[in-house]
Scaffold this motif. Sequence first.
Motif, PDB file in Angstrom:
ATOM      1  N   TYR A  67       0.723  -1.351   0.122  1.00 32.60           N
ATOM      2  CA  TYR A  67      -0.052  -0.117  -0.079  1.00 32.60           C
ATOM      3  C   TYR A  67       0.935   1.455   0.057  1.00 32.60           C
ATOM      4  CZ  TYR A  67       0.954   0.030   4.940  1.00 32.60           C
ATOM      5  OH  TYR A  67       1.738  -0.031   6.242  1.00 32.60           O
ATOM      6  N   ALA A  68       2.266   1.131   0.093  1.00 34.54           N
ATOM      7  CA  ALA A  68       3.015   2.483   0.259  1.00 34.54           C
ATOM      8  C   ALA A  68       4.446   2.096  -0.712  1.00 34.54           C
ATOM      9  CB  ALA A  68       3.300   2.730   1.654  1.00 34.54           C
ATOM     10  N   TRP A  90       1.210   3.737 -10.206  1.00 35.53           N
ATOM     11  CA  TRP A  90       0.780   3.189  -8.901  1.00 35.53           C
ATOM     12  C   TRP A  90      -0.198   4.321  -8.151  1.00 35.53           C
ATOM     13  CZ3 TRP A  90       5.094   0.037  -5.909  1.00 35.53           C
ATOM     14  CH2 TRP A  90       5.036  -1.055  -6.607  1.00 35.53           C
ATOM     15  N   PRO A  91      -1.214   3.962  -7.238  1.00 36.29           N
ATOM     16  CA  PRO A  91      -1.585   2.621  -7.562  1.00 36.29           C
ATOM     17  C   PRO A  91      -2.216   2.235  -8.973  1.00 36.29           C
ATOM     18  CG  PRO A  91      -2.694   4.024  -6.044  1.00 36.29           C
ATOM     19  CD  PRO A  91      -1.861   4.828  -6.631  1.00 36.29           C
ATOM     20  N   GLY A  92      -2.147   0.941  -9.257  1.00 37.69           N
ATOM     21  CA  GLY A  92      -2.675   0.525 -10.848  1.00 37.69           C
ATOM     22  C   GLY A  92      -2.475  -0.802 -11.021  1.00 37.69           C
ATOM     23  N   PRO A  93      -3.068  -1.285 -12.316  1.00 43.72           N
ATOM     24  CA  PRO A  93      -2.874  -2.452 -12.688  1.00 43.72           C
ATOM     25  C   PRO A  93      -1.349  -3.023 -13.181  1.00 43.72           C
ATOM     26  CG  PRO A  93      -4.014  -1.590 -14.421  1.00 43.72           C
ATOM     27  CD  PRO A  93      -3.806  -0.462 -13.034  1.00 43.72           C
ATOM     28  N   LEU A  94      -0.460  -2.582 -12.408  1.00 40.89           N
ATOM     29  CA  LEU A  94       1.137  -2.771 -13.109  1.00 40.89           C
ATOM     30  C   LEU A  94       2.006  -3.396 -12.131  1.00 40.89           C
ATOM     31  CD1 LEU A  94       3.165  -2.307 -15.263  1.00 40.89           C
ATOM     32  CD2 LEU A  94       3.649  -0.199 -14.180  1.00 40.89           C
ATOM     33  N   THR A  95       2.384  -4.701 -12.431  1.00 37.41           N
ATOM     34  CA  THR A  95       3.458  -5.372 -11.277  1.00 37.41           C
ATOM     35  C   THR A  95       4.930  -5.245 -11.921  1.00 37.41           C
ATOM     36  OG1 THR A  95       1.660  -7.005 -10.721  1.00 37.41           O
ATOM     37  CG2 THR A  95       3.924  -7.430 -10.568  1.00 37.41           C
ATOM     38  N   ARG A 119       3.081  -4.928  -6.406  1.00 35.73           N
ATOM     39  CA  ARG A 119       2.182  -4.154  -7.119  1.00 35.73           C
ATOM     40  C   ARG A 119       1.298  -3.450  -5.871  1.00 35.73           C
ATOM     41  NH1 ARG A 119      -3.163  -3.901  -9.523  1.00 35.73           N
ATOM     42  NH2 ARG A 119      -4.216  -5.722  -8.620  1.00 35.73           N
ATOM     43  N   MET A 120       0.915  -2.251  -6.198  1.00 38.68           N
ATOM     44  CA  MET A 120      -0.054  -1.552  -5.204  1.00 38.68           C
ATOM     45  C   MET A 120      -1.461  -1.272  -5.822  1.00 38.68           C
ATOM     46  SD  MET A 120       0.399   2.546  -3.942  1.00 38.68           S
ATOM     47  CE  MET A 120       1.926   2.101  -3.418  1.00 38.68           C
ATOM     48  N   SER A 179      -2.898  -7.874 -13.856  1.00 39.17           N
ATOM     49  CA  SER A 179      -1.994  -6.733 -14.113  1.00 39.17           C
ATOM     50  C   SER A 179      -0.924  -6.979 -15.094  1.00 39.17           C
ATOM     51  CB  SER A 179      -1.381  -6.273 -12.711  1.00 39.17           C
ATOM     52  OG  SER A 179      -0.459  -7.403 -12.262  1.00 39.17           O
ATOM     53  N   THR A 180      -0.297  -6.087 -15.728  1.00 38.90           N
ATOM     54  CA  THR A 180       0.663  -6.108 -16.432  1.00 38.90           C
ATOM     55  C   THR A 180       1.921  -6.193 -15.561  1.00 38.90           C
ATOM     56  OG1 THR A 180      -0.159  -4.627 -18.094  1.00 38.90           O
ATOM     57  CG2 THR A 180       2.222  -4.997 -18.411  1.00 38.90           C
ATOM     58  N   VAL A 181       2.897  -7.343 -16.084  1.00 42.29           N
ATOM     59  CA  VAL A 181       4.020  -7.508 -15.166  1.00 42.29           C
ATOM     60  C   VAL A 181       5.173  -7.088 -15.974  1.00 42.29           C
ATOM     61  CG1 VAL A 181       5.358  -9.468 -14.110  1.00 42.29           C
ATOM     62  CG2 VAL A 181       2.927  -9.506 -14.293  1.00 42.29           C
TER      63      VAL A 181
END
Length: 338
Positions: A67-68, A90-95, A119-120, A179-181
Amino acid sequence: METRVIDYFPEHYTGDAARLLAGGQLVAFPTETVYGLGANALNAEAVRQIYLTKGRPADNPLIVHIYAEEQAEQLAEVGPLARRIMQDFWPGPLTLVLPARPGILPAVTTGGLNTVGLRMPAHPAALQLLRESKLPVAAPSANLSGRPSPTEAEHVFHDLQGKIPLIINGGECLAGLESTVLDLASPVPAILRPGVITAADLADLLPGLAEQTRLPGGGIAKAPGMKYRHYAPKAKVLLCPPEQIFTTYQQCYQQLLNEGKSQPRIAVLASMQGLTGLAAAEHCFLLGENLAQVAQNLFAALRWTDEIQADLVLAERFPEQGLGIAIMNRLNKAAAEQ
């Protein structure tokens, strides 16, 4: 074990969930991509329960949710490029796959690798759970291994009822694909799993970004979804361009009749273009009018084919550009590369 499903309300929902995580148990929770099956990433035994509950191969690595950005610094070696990407996405669908700091995360969490995917998530329920638990949370998709990922709490309950104590219902996931990695631990950055954040979205920071979504022979999977068949319904999945769906449907229907099926049940998953001419067909699922809608609805559609007990699934093949790359990545795996 009784599995409770509780609706997301910011005022009260995460107390029990955070306590369960702290106690080494599993909690399913919504993200903007798919529902995750979470465990304390620092607790090796808790993480092992993820693998046992899902029936997940032990060499299929997990993604750790935080979360941070400060947590990322504690768990991994974060360089200037990674910090910039975190600030922008971030935050978002990206690892982000980064070098793991030695001795922090147990080997079962990293899949025995010297890297970790971080990921966040952007969903408020996920972020609140992470903040209240104050833990990094390892969380693959909350489904049985190999099955279509869950985008609704009902999907999680169907797969994991009686196996986990709690599911947080945060409604339908908006992105619909995992998420995209992005691998930043290798000399040359690469996308290991495509998602709604595309290479074009990252082009300002990473011009010429490559995709390495296929695992080389004998290679080690650094991200989920690279090595094993995923997203598969029970019926065989065939892929074809939209202009060929009607003809292919007729051919497959006749073939199933010839094989002794008295009333063949072919599920068609397609855009409006792909459904042209199939008005008389009984089992059609309109995936959407654009690629974002297709991505959001894809896993629910694959699960629907099981609900209707389809004999065959005929799915539209989409252009492999932009978001279409991620959609076809999932469909090709569901079809076992057919």
